[in-house]
Design a protein around this motif. Structure first.
Motif, PDB file in Angstrom:
ATOM      1  N   ALA A   4      19.108  33.828 -50.862  1.00 44.26           N
ATOM      2  CA  ALA A   4      18.582  32.668 -51.585  1.00 44.26           C
ATOM      3  C   ALA A   4      19.462  32.337 -52.789  1.00 44.26           C
ATOM      4  CB  ALA A   4      17.153  32.929 -52.036  1.00 44.26           C
ATOM      5  N   THR A   5      19.950  33.360 -53.474  1.00 44.29           N
ATOM      6  CA  THR A   5      20.806  33.124 -54.633  1.00 44.29           C
ATOM      7  C   THR A   5      22.155  32.563 -54.205  1.00 44.29           C
ATOM      8  OG1 THR A   5      19.746  34.995 -55.724  1.00 44.29           O
ATOM      9  CG2 THR A   5      21.750  34.147 -56.726  1.00 44.29           C
ATOM     10  N   VAL A   6      22.690  33.060 -53.090  1.00 42.40           N
ATOM     11  CA  VAL A   6      23.958  32.529 -52.578  1.00 42.40           C
ATOM     12  C   VAL A   6      23.815  31.044 -52.267  1.00 42.40           C
ATOM     13  CG1 VAL A   6      25.657  32.642 -50.715  1.00 42.40           C
ATOM     14  CG2 VAL A   6      24.724  34.757 -51.673  1.00 42.40           C
ATOM     15  N   ALA A   7      22.715  30.678 -51.588  1.00 40.05           N
ATOM     16  CA  ALA A   7      22.469  29.271 -51.265  1.00 40.05           C
ATOM     17  C   ALA A   7      22.338  28.438 -52.537  1.00 40.05           C
ATOM     18  CB  ALA A   7      21.215  29.142 -50.416  1.00 40.05           C
ATOM     19  N   GLN A   8      21.673  28.988 -53.525  1.00 44.73           N
ATOM     20  CA  GLN A   8      21.508  28.282 -54.802  1.00 44.73           C
ATOM     21  C   GLN A   8      22.852  28.088 -55.493  1.00 44.73           C
ATOM     22  OE1 GLN A   8      18.565  30.062 -57.375  1.00 44.73           O
ATOM     23  NE2 GLN A   8      19.424  29.105 -59.199  1.00 44.73           N
ATOM     24  N   GLU A   9      23.699  29.116 -55.445  1.00 45.11           N
ATOM     25  CA  GLU A   9      25.010  29.024 -56.089  1.00 45.11           C
ATOM     26  C   GLU A   9      25.933  28.057 -55.347  1.00 45.11           C
ATOM     27  OE1 GLU A   9      25.838  30.122 -58.903  1.00 45.11           O
ATOM     28  OE2 GLU A   9      24.162  31.480 -59.324  1.00 45.11           O
ATOM     29  N   LEU A  10      25.755  27.942 -54.036  1.00 40.28           N
ATOM     30  CA  LEU A  10      26.551  26.965 -53.288  1.00 40.28           C
ATOM     31  C   LEU A  10      26.207  25.544 -53.723  1.00 40.28           C
ATOM     32  CD1 LEU A  10      26.747  28.283 -49.610  1.00 40.28           C
ATOM     33  CD2 LEU A  10      28.660  27.659 -51.083  1.00 40.28           C
ATOM     34  N   ALA A  11      24.927  25.318 -54.017  1.00 41.04           N
ATOM     35  CA  ALA A  11      24.465  24.023 -54.532  1.00 41.04           C
ATOM     36  C   ALA A  11      24.926  22.865 -53.660  1.00 41.04           C
ATOM     37  CB  ALA A  11      24.946  23.835 -55.971  1.00 41.04           C
ATOM     38  N   GLY A  12      24.836  23.063 -52.353  1.00 44.31           N
ATOM     39  CA  GLY A  12      25.184  21.981 -51.440  1.00 44.31           C
ATOM     40  C   GLY A  12      26.658  21.856 -51.118  1.00 44.31           C
ATOM     41  N   PRO A  38      31.936  39.843 -43.953  1.00 43.23           N
ATOM     42  CA  PRO A  38      32.915  40.331 -42.980  1.00 43.23           C
ATOM     43  C   PRO A  38      33.201  39.379 -41.818  1.00 43.23           C
ATOM     44  CG  PRO A  38      30.815  41.462 -42.711  1.00 43.23           C
ATOM     45  CD  PRO A  38      30.708  40.663 -43.963  1.00 43.23           C
ATOM     46  N   ALA A  39      32.441  38.312 -41.679  1.00 38.69           N
ATOM     47  CA  ALA A  39      32.716  37.361 -40.604  1.00 38.69           C
ATOM     48  C   ALA A  39      34.048  36.653 -40.825  1.00 38.69           C
ATOM     49  CB  ALA A  39      31.584  36.335 -40.500  1.00 38.69           C
ATOM     50  N   ASP A  40      34.502  36.572 -42.066  1.00 45.26           N
ATOM     51  CA  ASP A  40      35.772  35.915 -42.383  1.00 45.26           C
ATOM     52  C   ASP A  40      36.359  36.590 -43.608  1.00 45.26           C
ATOM     53  OD1 ASP A  40      37.919  34.329 -42.996  1.00 45.26           O
ATOM     54  OD2 ASP A  40      36.773  32.482 -43.317  1.00 45.26           O
ATOM     55  N   TYR A  41      37.418  37.364 -43.405  1.00 46.19           N
ATOM     56  CA  TYR A  41      38.053  38.069 -44.515  1.00 46.19           C
ATOM     57  C   TYR A  41      39.534  37.695 -44.593  1.00 46.19           C
ATOM     58  CZ  TYR A  41      38.882  41.232 -40.555  1.00 46.19           C
ATOM     59  OH  TYR A  41      39.220  41.751 -39.326  1.00 46.19           O
ATOM     60  N   SER A  42      39.797  36.416 -44.494  1.00 45.57           N
ATOM     61  CA  SER A  42      41.167  35.905 -44.514  1.00 45.57           C
ATOM     62  C   SER A  42      41.783  35.928 -45.903  1.00 45.57           C
ATOM     63  CB  SER A  42      41.189  34.473 -43.977  1.00 45.57           C
ATOM     64  OG  SER A  42      40.426  33.612 -44.818  1.00 45.57           O
ATOM     65  N   GLY A  43      40.956  36.090 -46.924  1.00 41.77           N
ATOM     66  CA  GLY A  43      41.470  36.050 -48.284  1.00 41.77           C
ATOM     67  C   GLY A  43      41.512  34.655 -48.872  1.00 41.77           C
ATOM     68  N   THR A  44      41.010  33.673 -48.130  1.00 40.96           N
ATOM     69  CA  THR A  44      40.960  32.297 -48.636  1.00 40.96           C
ATOM     70  C   THR A  44      39.847  32.173 -49.680  1.00 40.96           C
ATOM     71  OG1 THR A  44      41.746  31.439 -46.525  1.00 40.96           O
ATOM     72  CG2 THR A  44      40.642  29.882 -47.996  1.00 40.96           C
ATOM     73  N   PRO A  45      40.127  31.617 -50.840  1.00 44.29           N
ATOM     74  CA  PRO A  45      39.107  31.496 -51.892  1.00 44.29           C
ATOM     75  C   PRO A  45      38.165  30.318 -51.639  1.00 44.29           C
ATOM     76  CG  PRO A  45      41.178  30.586 -52.664  1.00 44.29           C
ATOM     77  CD  PRO A  45      41.453  31.167 -51.301  1.00 44.29           C
ATOM     78  N   ASP A  46      37.230  30.493 -50.731  1.00 43.99           N
ATOM     79  CA  ASP A  46      36.334  29.401 -50.387  1.00 43.99           C
ATOM     80  C   ASP A  46      35.053  29.446 -51.221  1.00 43.99           C
ATOM     81  OD1 ASP A  46      34.579  31.306 -49.065  1.00 43.99           O
ATOM     82  OD2 ASP A  46      35.922  31.217 -47.342  1.00 43.99           O
ATOM     83  N   ALA A  47      34.271  28.388 -51.097  1.00 38.38           N
ATOM     84  CA  ALA A  47      33.062  28.234 -51.913  1.00 38.38           C
ATOM     85  C   ALA A  47      32.029  29.310 -51.613  1.00 38.38           C
ATOM     86  CB  ALA A  47      32.466  26.846 -51.693  1.00 38.38           C
ATOM     87  N   GLN A  48      31.929  29.722 -50.350  1.00 43.49           N
ATOM     88  CA  GLN A  48      30.944  30.746 -50.026  1.00 43.49           C
ATOM     89  C   GLN A  48      31.297  32.076 -50.687  1.00 43.49           C
ATOM     90  OE1 GLN A  48      30.586  32.233 -45.924  1.00 43.49           O
ATOM     91  NE2 GLN A  48      28.373  32.001 -46.117  1.00 43.49           N
ATOM     92  N   THR A  49      32.567  32.429 -50.695  1.00 42.91           N
ATOM     93  CA  THR A  49      32.997  33.650 -51.381  1.00 42.91           C
ATOM     94  C   THR A  49      32.668  33.575 -52.863  1.00 42.91           C
ATOM     95  OG1 THR A  49      34.803  33.946 -49.793  1.00 42.91           O
ATOM     96  CG2 THR A  49      34.970  35.148 -51.868  1.00 42.91           C
ATOM     97  N   ASP A  50      32.921  32.431 -53.463  1.00 38.92           N
ATOM     98  CA  ASP A  50      32.626  32.219 -54.870  1.00 38.92           C
ATOM     99  C   ASP A  50      31.128  32.360 -55.137  1.00 38.92           C
ATOM    100  OD1 ASP A  50      33.643  31.096 -57.578  1.00 38.92           O
ATOM    101  OD2 ASP A  50      31.944  29.816 -57.083  1.00 38.92           O
ATOM    102  N   ALA A  51      30.303  31.797 -54.245  1.00 34.03           N
ATOM    103  CA  ALA A  51      28.848  31.874 -54.418  1.00 34.03           C
ATOM    104  C   ALA A  51      28.351  33.307 -54.272  1.00 34.03           C
ATOM    105  CB  ALA A  51      28.162  30.955 -53.404  1.00 34.03           C
TER     106      ALA A  51
END
Length: 288
Positions: free
Chosen positions: A199-207, A253-266
């Protein structure tokens, strides 16, 4: 009946002498007196580090007992049992240092060999095939033994969730174990280690689109505050990518490419919100 004060004093003295005698320990050439105990102290053990062996059980035991590398415990992929309980190899007493972490850093502590317990899990890790790389899974009976051992360790030493880590977390520039199939979420569900709340991850993504690129410097700062050794200069070089990949391998672990995406940030912010006090979440200063 009136008690003679002299007798009372003698009894008190005798009691004191008896108490002192029971706290004396003969060390051979001297005695130690443990009748006084310091209030401010803690344990040497502050971290629990997970590994995989990359080789089979017998070869792992040979290497870990005969070469210049060691671990406190080795969990077989299919542990033997006694009275319905798993049997786990213990190669080094917990009171002694094992050589399992090497050059490492976590939450400002370096050389984690001196402050941790290391668990090697018999697992081949990455398996490269003509169809691509696969990873050996951790069997349920091994995970069961892992949970039993880890739960005991973190309980006895009071190891906080953010200090249950993988070798790749504390040495992301050179290690990738225990790999993307390691059961971090199962350990968390059993009361071991950290995990973000959905729930917190979804909140941090904020859409935001989970795959959208995040601010590199802000993500670096978040991972540095969580515990990783990473630059906070905003440069997406190979060293920073390895740190991002280590974090993703642990928590996404579904995606560990090292790309700094929004989900990782959240996920990073959700972990900080859950485990790191707000006073410790100020952005790290960058060098001028």
């Amino acid at each position: 009946m009136q008690i003679n004060p002299r007798i009372t004093s003698l009894l008190a003295l005798a009691a004191l002498l008896t108490a002192c005698t029971t706290t004396l320990t003969n060390k051979g050439t001297y005695y130690t007196d443990t009748s006084r105990e310091a209030q401010y102290k803690d344990t040497r053990i502050r971290f629990l580090v997970m590994h995989y062996t990359e080789i089979e059980e017998k070869e792992s035991l040979d290497v870990l007992t005969q070469q210049q590398v060691s671990a406190h415990y080795v969990i077989p992929d299919h542990p033997r049992q006694k009275a319905g309980e798993p049997i786990i190899w213990q190669l080094v007493p917990e009171s002694q240092r094992a050589w399992h972490a090497g050059l490492s850093s976590w939450q400002g502590t370096t050389e984690l060999n001196a402050a941790s317990i290391g668990i090697e899990n018999v697992n081949l890790g990455p398996i490269d095939t003509p169809q691509g790389r696969t990873w050996q899974p951790y069997p349920p009976e091994q995970v069961n033994a892992m949970i039993r051992l880890s739960k005991d360790i973190v309980t006895r030493y009071g190891i906080p969730p953010t200090r249950v880590v993988g070798h790749s977390d504390i040495a992301p520039q050179r290690k990738i174990d225990p790999g993307p199939l390691f059961p971090w979420k199962q350990l968390y569900d059993a009361g071991i280690g950290a995990w973000p709340d959905d729930a917190t991850v979804a909140q941090e993504l904020a859409g935001r689109d989970p795959h959208a690129l995040a601010d590199v410097q802000k993500l670096q700062q978040k991972l540095a505050r969580y515990g990783y050794e990473v630059a906070t200069d905003g440069v997406l070089d190979e060293k920073t990518r390895r740190v991002f990949a280590a974090f993703q391998m642990h928590f996404r672990p579904a995606d560990y490419s090292g790309t700094p995406d929004a989900q990782t940030d959240a996920i990073a912010q959700a972990l900080l919100d859950k485990y790191v006090p707000a006073s410790a979440q100020e952005p790290a200063r960058t060098a001028p």
